[in-house]
Write a protein that holds these residues in place. Structure first.
Motif, short mmCIF file in Angstrom:
data_model
loop_
_atom_site.label_atom_id
_atom_site.label_comp_id
_atom_site.label_asym_id
_atom_site.label_seq_id
_atom_site.Cartn_x
_atom_site.Cartn_y
_atom_site.Cartn_z
N THR A 15 0.84 -1.19 0.00
CA THR A 15 0.00 0.00 0.00
C THR A 15 0.88 1.24 0.00
O THR A 15 1.79 1.35 0.83
CB THR A 15 -0.90 0.03 1.25
N ARG A 106 -14.64 12.96 -1.29
CA ARG A 106 -14.30 11.54 -1.33
C ARG A 106 -12.94 11.32 -1.99
O ARG A 106 -12.15 10.49 -1.56
CB ARG A 106 -15.39 10.75 -2.05
N ALA A 107 -12.67 12.07 -3.06
CA ALA A 107 -11.36 11.97 -3.71
C ALA A 107 -10.26 12.50 -2.81
O ALA A 107 -9.16 11.94 -2.74
CB ALA A 107 -11.38 12.74 -5.03
N THR A 108 -10.56 13.58 -2.08
CA THR A 108 -9.58 14.14 -1.16
C THR A 108 -9.18 13.13 -0.09
O THR A 108 -8.00 12.93 0.20
CB THR A 108 -10.14 15.40 -0.49
N LEU A 109 -10.18 12.47 0.49
CA LEU A 109 -9.90 11.52 1.57
C LEU A 109 -9.33 10.21 1.05
O LEU A 109 -8.63 9.50 1.79
CB LEU A 109 -11.18 11.27 2.38
N ALA A 110 -9.61 9.90 -0.20
CA ALA A 110 -8.98 8.71 -0.78
C ALA A 110 -7.49 8.95 -1.00
O ALA A 110 -6.66 8.06 -0.79
CB ALA A 110 -9.65 8.36 -2.11
N ALA A 111 -7.15 10.17 -1.40
CA ALA A 111 -5.75 10.51 -1.62
C ALA A 111 -5.00 10.73 -0.30
O ALA A 111 -3.82 10.40 -0.18
CB ALA A 111 -5.64 11.76 -2.48
N THR A 112 -5.71 11.30 0.70
CA THR A 112 -5.11 11.57 2.01
C THR A 112 -6.03 11.02 3.09
O THR A 112 -6.90 11.75 3.59
CB THR A 112 -4.89 13.09 2.22
N PRO A 113 -5.87 9.77 3.45
CA PRO A 113 -6.79 9.17 4.43
C PRO A 113 -6.71 9.80 5.82
O PRO A 113 -7.65 9.69 6.60
CB PRO A 113 -6.34 7.70 4.47
N ARG A 115 -7.44 12.25 8.10
CA ARG A 115 -8.35 13.39 8.06
C ARG A 115 -7.83 14.58 8.87
O ARG A 115 -8.11 15.72 8.53
CB ARG A 115 -9.73 12.96 8.56
N ASP A 271 -18.92 9.51 7.81
CA ASP A 271 -18.60 9.13 6.44
C ASP A 271 -18.59 10.38 5.56
O ASP A 271 -19.32 11.35 5.80
CB ASP A 271 -19.64 8.16 5.89
#
Length: 272
Positions: A15, A106-113, A115, A271
């Motif tokens: 990962t 959602r794209a932001t948090l996918a790229a930078t989990p 938070r 979420d």
């Protein structure tokens, strides 16, 4: 990585590491400056803040010099901040709610989990921009408005009590107000709702509590976010009952911190 055990092969996919703080900050900076709401909001801040300060000083200078107005001259040199603060609220709310509205969160948090890193980067970009813009706006308004006051012999120098503090304080107040709006935006996740809450507190509730009887009304007025925070942005206030500039700003910072802390908890658990 591929390995063979007996007759079976298996593959392990590593990962990728989460982006570091610098990469997260750059990503938020790019997002912040590539939407049209940012330059328009900052232009409106400069136009309202500096333009209205200059206009009201031009219209009031003669009456102030004659003593007809009955208000301190220092209350006028950053007068436009009262209206420019609306743009800080709008920009602060949009930094968060626009991503929820478009689904980009959602794209932001996918790229930078992480938070917390996302929230910290958003806050840093927003606060630094609003501090610079708010300070520039107050300085431009002071220079424009004070020109008319000087012509009547009542101008204020930067070295006069509270003037430089109010110019830098305007930047601090704008930054704090933007963070307050961003925190509310994270809690409600809707632009109109966030604006209604923050602008309602600053412009409506902050004035309505004055009608409460006795000490209740006096302290409620002093402690409302807009009243506590904005005192630092003017050399002298139209309302002498407000807290001292730095005391009021400390109260305001505490209120902003509480809202951001609640927003961070909700952001971490809810979420996207």
């Amino acid at each position: 990585m591929t390995a063979t055990v007996g007759t079976h092969a298996w593959t392990r996919t590593e990962t990728p590491a989460a982006p570091g703080a610098g990469a997260t900050l750059r990503a938020e900076w790019v997002k912040f400056w590539t939407v049209r709401s940012t330059p328009w909001s900052l232009a409106a801040m400069l136009g309202l803040g500096a333009g209205l300060t200059t206009l009201v000083c031009a219209l009031s200078a003669e009456a102030l010099a004659r003593g007809d107005v009955g208000e301190p001259v220092g209350a006028f040199v950053t007068w436009g901040v009262v209206f420019a603060q609306v743009t800080a609220v709008v920009l602060g709310a949009l930094v968060v709610t626009s991503e929820y509205g478009t689904g980009m969160i959602r794209a932001t948090l996918a790229a930078t989990p992480r938070r917390g890193a996302v929230l910290a980067a958003k806050a840093a970009v927003l606060a630094s921009t609003l501090f610079a813009a708010g300070t520039l706006t107050a300085l431009a308004g002071y220079l424009g408005g004070n020109w008319f006051l000087d012509r009547e012999g009542i101008g204020l120098a930067l070295t006069d009590d509270g003037v430089l503090r109010s110019i830098l304080g305007s930047g601090l107040y704008m930054a704090g107000l933007g963070l307050f709006a961003a925190g509310v935006g994270l809690l409600v996740r809707h632009t109109a709702a966030a604006l209604a809450v923050v602008l309602g507190l600053v412009f409506v509730v902050g004035n309505l509590v004055m009608v409460l009887p006795g000490a209740w009304g006096e302290w409620a007025t002093k402690l409302m976010p807009g009243n506590a925070g904005s005192r630092i942005a003017t050399p002298e206030s139209f309302n002498p009952l407000l807290l001292d500039p730095w005391v009021g700003f400390a109260v305001f910072v505490a209120e902003v911190a509480v809202v951001l802390a609640l927003a961070a908890v909700v952001f971490a658990r809810r979420d996207a």
